[in-house]
Design a protein around this motif. Sequence first.
Motif, PDB file in Angstrom:
ATOM      1  N   ASP A 207     -46.369  -5.248 -19.344  1.00 55.68           N
ATOM      2  CA  ASP A 207     -47.671  -5.826 -19.813  1.00 55.68           C
ATOM      3  C   ASP A 207     -47.912  -5.207 -21.219  1.00 55.68           C
ATOM      4  O   ASP A 207     -47.030  -4.242 -21.780  1.00 55.68           O
ATOM      5  N   ASN A 208     -48.963  -5.708 -21.862  1.00 53.58           N
ATOM      6  CA  ASN A 208     -49.505  -4.951 -23.024  1.00 53.58           C
ATOM      7  C   ASN A 208     -48.530  -4.464 -23.956  1.00 53.58           C
ATOM      8  O   ASN A 208     -48.126  -3.563 -24.348  1.00 53.58           O
ATOM      9  N   VAL A 209     -47.931  -5.675 -24.650  1.00 50.50           N
ATOM     10  CA  VAL A 209     -46.517  -5.596 -25.597  1.00 50.50           C
ATOM     11  C   VAL A 209     -47.441  -5.427 -27.046  1.00 50.50           C
ATOM     12  O   VAL A 209     -48.516  -6.309 -27.124  1.00 50.50           O
ATOM     13  N   ALA A 210     -46.794  -4.535 -27.937  1.00 52.50           N
ATOM     14  CA  ALA A 210     -47.143  -4.530 -29.303  1.00 52.50           C
ATOM     15  C   ALA A 210     -46.205  -4.519 -30.288  1.00 52.50           C
ATOM     16  O   ALA A 210     -44.921  -4.136 -30.052  1.00 52.50           O
ATOM     17  N   LEU A 211     -46.427  -5.107 -31.436  1.00 51.13           N
ATOM     18  CA  LEU A 211     -45.385  -5.381 -32.426  1.00 51.13           C
ATOM     19  C   LEU A 211     -45.831  -5.133 -33.766  1.00 51.13           C
ATOM     20  O   LEU A 211     -47.006  -4.831 -33.881  1.00 51.13           O
ATOM     21  N   SER A 212     -44.723  -4.438 -34.603  1.00 51.19           N
ATOM     22  CA  SER A 212     -45.067  -4.277 -35.919  1.00 51.19           C
ATOM     23  C   SER A 212     -43.792  -4.651 -36.656  1.00 51.19           C
ATOM     24  O   SER A 212     -42.630  -4.387 -36.258  1.00 51.19           O
ATOM     25  N   ALA A 213     -44.105  -5.252 -38.026  1.00 54.16           N
ATOM     26  CA  ALA A 213     -42.798  -5.245 -38.911  1.00 54.16           C
ATOM     27  C   ALA A 213     -42.327  -4.330 -39.727  1.00 54.16           C
ATOM     28  O   ALA A 213     -41.347  -4.192 -40.274  1.00 54.16           O
ATOM     29  N   ALA A 214     -43.304  -3.295 -39.549  1.00 53.92           N
ATOM     30  CA  ALA A 214     -42.999  -2.034 -40.376  1.00 53.92           C
ATOM     31  C   ALA A 214     -43.230  -0.714 -39.431  1.00 53.92           C
ATOM     32  O   ALA A 214     -43.402  -0.950 -38.567  1.00 53.92           O
TER      33      ALA A 214
END
Length: 243
Positions: A207-214
């Motif tokens: 659960d609780n996925v986080a993303l960043s392109a940097a």
Amino acid sequence: MTRFGKAVLAGVAAIGLGMSSAQAALSVSGSVGGAPTGTIRFNFDDLPLGTAGGASTAVNSTDQIIVNITTNGQAVQGSATGVYAAPFLSGGNGTGFGLGGSNQADGVNATTYLTSGSTGSVAAAQVELVLPFSATYFGILWGSVDSYNTLFFYDGATLVGSVTGSDVTASPNGNQGVNGTLYVNIESTLGFNRVVARSSSFAFEFDNVALSAAPIPAPASLALLGLGLLGLGAVRRGRRARA
């Protein structure tokens, strides 16, 4: 393998799936803390229960992840003995993942989460996340971590790298309690836009996925080490095996 560190994961092969592969380095850090600030967060609470999948919108932006589920993967709530077990929230794992970016309460996860099913029962069982942009950081609430849980990272059809439960903790024994769920921060030297969760036995719950392109901000971001990134393992206390 020590309890405090793991080797750099680099140059992952295409594992016989007929996909091309790229030379990548992944850093893996598992802890009870949650995702770092500045990331796009998804809790999957807007998905229907079952195998339909669909588009899930971030709690703090308009970005969407497309969730493709292959039976016997599912979006579920609660636990089913021998099939899936709800992740356990503690120590900030749910910070910023509630409605409108609020915080989720500690304890057994009472909201919708995803389970991969088992390739041992259905060869194609998996959950695929099609990301809204090319990311270099991926955070995930990884429930009852098992050695046979695997995340695969792709840039289109090209396999960038993979992470198993054994890369997350020295004792991935399926503990369903507070010590068995980790928030796992993964950074890649190459961008990826698809993530696939598979498990050779029941199951990979997350659960609780986080993303960043940097790169994620310090102190959560791990320092560059040579040609790769140093992976920090989670410090774990006593565990009990999955019932």
